[in-house]
Design a protein around this motif. Structure first.
Motif, PDB file in Angstrom:
ATOM      1  N   ASN A 653       0.815  -1.208   0.000  1.00 12.98           N
ATOM      2  CA  ASN A 653       0.000   0.000   0.000  1.00 12.98           C
ATOM      3  C   ASN A 653       0.855   1.266   0.000  1.00 12.98           C
ATOM      4  OD1 ASN A 653      -2.165   1.740   0.050  1.00 12.98           O
ATOM      5  ND2 ASN A 653      -2.620   1.438   2.232  1.00 12.98           N
ATOM      6  N   SER A 655       2.275   5.115  -1.061  1.00 18.47           N
ATOM      7  CA  SER A 655       1.586   6.408  -1.109  1.00 18.47           C
ATOM      8  C   SER A 655       1.064   6.673  -2.516  1.00 18.47           C
ATOM      9  CB  SER A 655       2.536   7.530  -0.704  1.00 18.47           C
ATOM     10  OG  SER A 655       3.564   7.671  -1.685  1.00 18.47           O
ATOM     11  N   ARG A 656       0.154   7.652  -2.609  1.00 21.36           N
ATOM     12  CA  ARG A 656      -0.435   7.947  -3.911  1.00 21.36           C
ATOM     13  C   ARG A 656       0.631   8.376  -4.917  1.00 21.36           C
ATOM     14  NH1 ARG A 656      -1.568  11.134  -7.661  1.00 21.36           N
ATOM     15  NH2 ARG A 656      -3.558  11.132  -8.802  1.00 21.36           N
ATOM     16  N   THR A 677      -4.331   5.540 -10.695  1.00 24.55           N
ATOM     17  CA  THR A 677      -3.726   5.665  -9.364  1.00 24.55           C
ATOM     18  C   THR A 677      -4.789   5.922  -8.302  1.00 24.55           C
ATOM     19  OG1 THR A 677      -1.588   6.448 -10.182  1.00 24.55           O
ATOM     20  CG2 THR A 677      -2.191   7.069  -7.939  1.00 24.55           C
ATOM     21  N   ASP A 678      -5.679   6.864  -8.576  1.00 20.49           N
ATOM     22  CA  ASP A 678      -6.721   7.185  -7.598  1.00 20.49           C
ATOM     23  C   ASP A 678      -7.602   5.970  -7.306  1.00 20.49           C
ATOM     24  OD1 ASP A 678      -5.908   9.788  -7.224  1.00 20.49           O
ATOM     25  OD2 ASP A 678      -7.227  10.603  -8.791  1.00 20.49           O
ATOM     26  N   LYS A 681      -5.417   3.221  -5.426  1.00 21.32           N
ATOM     27  CA  LYS A 681      -5.036   3.629  -4.069  1.00 21.32           C
ATOM     28  C   LYS A 681      -6.230   3.676  -3.133  1.00 21.32           C
ATOM     29  CE  LYS A 681      -2.783   5.448  -0.597  1.00 21.32           C
ATOM     30  NZ  LYS A 681      -1.926   4.598   0.248  1.00 21.32           N
ATOM     31  N   TYR A 682      -7.285   4.393  -3.532  1.00 22.39           N
ATOM     32  CA  TYR A 682      -8.370   4.670  -2.591  1.00 22.39           C
ATOM     33  C   TYR A 682      -9.484   3.617  -2.604  1.00 22.39           C
ATOM     34  CZ  TYR A 682      -5.891   9.079  -2.455  1.00 22.39           C
ATOM     35  OH  TYR A 682      -4.908  10.024  -2.319  1.00 22.39           O
ATOM     36  N   ASN A 683      -9.685   2.962  -3.747  1.00 25.80           N
ATOM     37  CA  ASN A 683     -10.750   1.949  -3.822  1.00 25.80           C
ATOM     38  C   ASN A 683     -10.269   0.544  -3.478  1.00 25.80           C
ATOM     39  OD1 ASN A 683     -12.212   4.100  -4.694  1.00 25.80           O
ATOM     40  ND2 ASN A 683     -12.842   3.220  -6.664  1.00 25.80           N
ATOM     41  N   TYR A 684      -8.945   0.332  -3.575  1.00 19.65           N
ATOM     42  CA  TYR A 684      -8.445  -1.030  -3.383  1.00 19.65           C
ATOM     43  C   TYR A 684      -7.329  -1.129  -2.347  1.00 19.65           C
ATOM     44  CZ  TYR A 684     -11.268  -2.102  -7.468  1.00 19.65           C
ATOM     45  OH  TYR A 684     -12.332  -2.261  -8.318  1.00 19.65           O
ATOM     46  N   ASN A 686      -6.202   0.836  -0.035  1.00 18.02           N
ATOM     47  CA  ASN A 686      -6.588   1.252   1.313  1.00 18.02           C
ATOM     48  C   ASN A 686      -7.574   0.292   1.963  1.00 18.02           C
ATOM     49  OD1 ASN A 686      -4.951   3.466   1.102  1.00 18.02           O
ATOM     50  ND2 ASN A 686      -6.589   4.981   0.932  1.00 18.02           N
ATOM     51  N   GLN A 687      -8.220  -0.551   1.143  1.00 19.58           N
ATOM     52  CA  GLN A 687      -9.209  -1.484   1.679  1.00 19.58           C
ATOM     53  C   GLN A 687      -8.636  -2.895   1.878  1.00 19.58           C
ATOM     54  OE1 GLN A 687     -11.901   0.230   2.293  1.00 19.58           O
ATOM     55  NE2 GLN A 687     -11.105   1.955   1.111  1.00 19.58           N
TER      56      GLN A 687
END
Length: 934
Positions: A653, A655-656, A677-678, A681-684, A686-687
């Motif tokens: 995980n 950083s962006r 990237t967005d 990073k944020y949909n996968y 981080n989860q």
């Protein structure tokens, strides 16, 4: 002188020998001359036959000996091919089929060439394959590998190994995958392989031969006159195909038709002189006197057809090719026990087939009798009430008996799609299954002699694409694994007690808990912004207080803003879940393709699942044009390598900024790298790791949980019986007909679950009793004379119900998507041409959706699906009875049932039947007293 010669021994011997010879000559003369013609006719008219005698299949009875599966006599037409004159076989075949058809009797038809409604000759293999492709939206997909890839993508199967992938696909209700995955024939459609094997069996070298040419060549080989119609010629081929398929067993009869009518029998007997080699014998066939009752327990029969069946039953166990075997359920699991031992009879018959003399006979030995643990009466009532309540739920009506009245409209509204359900009832002290129902069901009598195509189609779901559509052949009790919802909360409460929390510790419900950007609300808060105040464990179980269990699972009192006085963690919760068998198969003897073991959420599996989801997303969205040709050659291999590299970053995980930089270095265009990237990073990413939010979902039976009704019944039994885990069983004993020996299936205690204090179970049971005594379902039990303990549950089912035809759905709503049919069809051609090497672009529905989104970039998938109805939630109702002396555990699952309380009247009526509350005579009243004293 003459007498002196007789004193010589030598002369005496000569005289005696002469007399014997004279007698023999006279006797021979009599046999050959005087009666020769008579004996010649008698010899010519006598035939020696070896007749196999099929053993009656073993019976299946309930625990009290009442018949569930037995046998009845029937007429079977068979042909002894070594007795048929080759010059007469065609006429005999035609005459026989005409007799059967005249009386509407079914016969075995395995000849694979037919004429379509348009008058074209075609192979049935091609028809079956085309029908399968049409059913699953794969028309035009010629390659089996492409079809396999499309199915994997459609159903979210991530494993690469084809064997494992096929097993995953076959777990999907009623989905068939007629694609060979064997090395030698990998990715070939099995219907194509069957067609080739059939052509080879007839000596064809050209495996691409047309159906009409194959038909005509076979017609010529069988010396069928040219002036015979297609229908008559095919009738002959049907019989000759059946004879061919029996292999080298020249002296065994070939079964042509079973269970024929007395009219056909009479006509065959009347024309027996013109039907040499044909005989009618009486055989027993399977009979299910109760029809659909317990069909998913008992199972069904069928002909030996699959290669593994041929290898096992014909080659290894010496079954005859025409034998019927158990295909599912107990019929399959105990096939060799129920089969029995076939006998035979060596006889002499005359030219008309009449018995002259029995030379030798060995009587068949019937199969053993299987006694089950279930009670027919309880099973009947379980199935009746399940069906009656489902119909009331569908219409928003009322269900009423002398034990209570249930109105299914209320605030939940009509649940028109609540058309299926499952119920399991077990004995908490033995693990015995007392009743097991799955609705809708089917009549196993349809399979007794081989099911017809029409009957088979009647058992298929109306909408193959809807995974929750009613499926009569699906055993939901064993193979449907879903989230348990609030029925899981007792386990979280027990884990808390075991960690040292007092059952009287009260947590203040403040309505919702904020975690990051998400609010986890109690159901009462979500409905009308109300809270439940301070509650202890029993009260939290009674009212299904999400807030309490969120706090308990995380070891933090969110109401007071401080840690709980105990240690809690996901690992502790997972451990207790596994102790109660929710990650294991129950061991029940019912044989279906596979009893699902359910699934306890796993910290490791979550990461794997998220990576698989990201892989799916990137494969769907990332195109060759997204790659920078100055850094990487845009081809399929490089694109796949880049996707796999991006997916692997989920483990760390990053950083962006790091993610975007790496993507550009890999060769993704800068503007595209920013978008991907967005999402990554944020949909996968981080989860991917287990979080507080995951524990929240875990605590209320949502998230990655998935358990079957039989697992939940077993869980309830362990809560009720102080933690004893029994092997779940439906077989009581097996009795041999041959010698009367009885093989008992005793209760099998696996273990007593390890707990710090078994008295903690009393607190859980007390909360469950409050659910029915003072909780949300108390109205269903106000007039019920037995105290019971239960828990409602609602498992979320997101998504839209797919239409029968996705393409037609899209066409209907094109104007609402701001595009025209002409535009869409033109763009579809472009997409298919541009992506002809991609499996997913062979799916018309997928391509049409892509075309719509490209033509109108504002349209998203959720906009396209907005006109489809939503799936409703699963309904769970689980518990045990009586509360103070538990005897039975019950689990009820209703897909799209909406409200957990809707299972309450089913539960109540089953308990009433078990306890004998519906008794009408003295014997039944005695049973009530016995059960109350049990």
């Amino acid at each position: 002188m003459f007498l002196k010669k007789f004193k010589d021994r030598y002369n005496v011997i000569i005289l005696i020998f002469t007399i014997i010879v004279a007698i023999i000559i006279l006797r021979l003369a009599t046999l050959m001359i005087v009666k020769g013609q008579d004996y010649r006719e008698e010899a010519e008219n006598r035939i020696f036959k070896n007749i196999p005698l099929s053993a009656p299949r073993g019976e299946i009875r309930d625990k009290y000996g009442r018949l569930l599966a037995g046998n009845r006599p029937s007429f079977t037409v068979q042909i002894m091919r070594n007795e048929v004159d080759s010059n007469k076989i065609n006429q005999v075949s035609l005459d026989l089929v005409n007799i059967l058809e005249k009386n509407d009797d079914k016969y075995t038809d395995e000849f694979p060439i037919v004429i379509t409604e348009t008058g074209e000759y075609t192979f049935t293999y091609d028809i079956d394959l085309a029908s399968w492709k049409e059913t699953y939206g794969l028309v035009g997909v010629k390659d089996g590998e492409e079809a396999f890839k499309i199915l994997k993508e459609r159903y979210g199967i991530e494993v690469e190994d084809p064997y494992e992938a096929q097993l995953k696909l076959l777990e999907i209700p009623d989905l068939t995958v007629p694609i060979s995955i064997k090395e030698a024939t990998r990715w070939r459609y099995t219907d194509e392989l069957k067609k080739e094997d059939w052509l080879k069996s007839y000596g064809f070298k050209d495996l691409d031969i047309s159906a009409i040419d194959a038909f005509n060549k076979i017609k010529k080989n069988y010396e069928i006159p040219d002036d015979y119609s297609f229908e008559d010629a095919r009738k002959i081929m049907v019989i000759r195909q059946q004879i061919r398929s029996s292999g080298y067993l020249q002296y065994n009869p070939v079964k042509i038709a079973q269970d024929i009518s007395p009219r056909s029998v009479a006509q065959i007997e009347e024309n027996i002189l013109d039907l040499p080699g044909i005989s009618v014998v009486i055989e027993s066939i399977r009979y299910y006197p109760e029809g659909e009752l317990a069909a998913h327990l008992i199972g069904s029969l069928g002909k030996i057809a699959q290669q593994h069946e041929i290898d096992k039953y014909i080659k290894e166990l010496k079954y005859l090719p025409g034998d019927i075997i158990g295909k599912t359920g107990l019929e399959h699991k105990f096939e060799e026990v129920l089969k029995g031992q076939d006998g035979y009879q060596k006889v002499i018959v005359d030219s008309r087939g009449r018995l002259v003399e029995v030379l030798e006979r060995k009587d068949p030995i019937p199969g053993d009798t299987l006694y089950l643990s279930m009670d027919i009466n309880l099973q009947k009532r379980t199935e009746e009430v399940l069906e009656e309540v489902l119909k009331a739920i569908q219409t928003g009506g009322t269900y009423e008996t002398k034990w209570g009245k249930s109105n299914f409209l209320g605030t939940s509204g009509i649940r028109a799609n609540a058309k299926s359900g499952a119920v399991v009832v077990t004995d908490v002290k033995t693990g015995d299954v007392l009743a097991l129902a799955s609705y809708p069901s089917y009549d196993p009598n349809l399979f007794a002699t081989g099911i017809s195509t029409a009957d088979w189609q009647s058992l298929m779901p109306e909408n193959e694409r809807d995974l929750l559509a009613p499926r009569p052949l699906l055993n939901m009790a064993l193979s449907t694994a879903v989230q348990p919802g609030s029925t899981f909360k007792m386990l979280v409460g027990l884990a808390g007690l075991e960690q040292g929390l007092s059952p009287n510790y009260k947590i203040l419900d403040k309505g919702y808990i904020k975690v990051g950007g998400h609010s986890f609300g109690n159901w009462l808060w979500n409905q009308n912004r109300r809270t439940m105040g301070y509650q202890n464990l029993a009260e939290a179980i009674r009212d299904s207080n999400n807030y309490y269990f969120y706090s308990l699972a995380n070891g933090y009192d969110y109401g007071a803003g401080k840690p709980l006085p105990i240690k809690m963690s996901p690992e502790i919760l997972i451990d207790y879940t596994k102790r109660f068998g929710l990650n294991d198969r129950t061991g029940i003897e019912i044989d279906i393709p596979r009893e699902k073991s359910g699934g306890v959420p796993s910290i490791e599996r979550k990461l794997t699942t998220v990576k698989a989801m990201l892989n799916n997303y990137l494969n769907r969205q990332m195109k060759l044009e997204d790659l920078d040709p100055n850094k990487v050659t845009p081809n399929a291999d490089n694109l796949e390598t880049i996707i796999q590299e991006i997916v692997s970053w989920a483990d760390e995980n990053p950083s962006r900024g790091t993610v975007e930089k790496r993507m550009i270095e890999l060769g993704v265009k800068k503007e595209k790298a920013s978008i991907y990237t967005d999402v990554a990073k944020y949909n996968y990413f981080n989860q991917a790791k287990w979080s507080v939010a995951d524990t929240m979902n875990f605590s209320i039976g949502q998230g990655e949980h998935s358990y079957t009704p039989i697992q939940m019944a077993n869980f309830m039994a362990m809560l009720a019986n102080d933690g004893y885990k029994y092997k779940v069983s439906v077989v009581d004993k097996i009795k041999s007909i041959e010698n009367g020996n009885i093989e008992e299936y005793p209760t099998e205690l696996i273990e007593r679950i390890k707990l710090n204090d078994y008295n903690n179970l009393n607190e859980i049971r007390r909360g469950m009793h409050e659910v029915t005594a003072t909780g949300s379902v108390r109205s269903h039990f106000n007039n019920f004379p037995v105290d019971v303990a239960a828990k409602t549950g609602t498992a979320q089912k997101s998504g839209k119900i797919p239409p029968v035809d996705e393409v037609e759905y899209l066409k209907t709503h094109l104007s609402k998507f701001g595009v025209s049919l002409q535009q869409v069809e033109a763009r579809m051609l472009e997409l298919k041409s541009k992506n002809k090497d991609s499996a997913k672009y062979m799916d018309d529905a997928f391509v049409m959706r892509e075309a719509i989104k490209q033509l109108n970039p504002k349209i998203r998938d959720k906009d396209i699906d907005q006109f489809k109805p939503n799936y409703d939630n699963y309904t769970w109702f689980t518990g045990f009875a009586p509360y103070d002396n538990p005897q039975i555990a019950i689990s009820i699952l209703i897909p799209q049932g909406g409200s957990g309380g809707y299972g309450a009247p089913i539960f109540r009526e089953i308990v009433a039947e078990y306890m004998g509350l519906n008794a009408t005579d003295d014997n039944e009243n005695l049973n009530i007293e016995n059960r109350l004293l049990k």
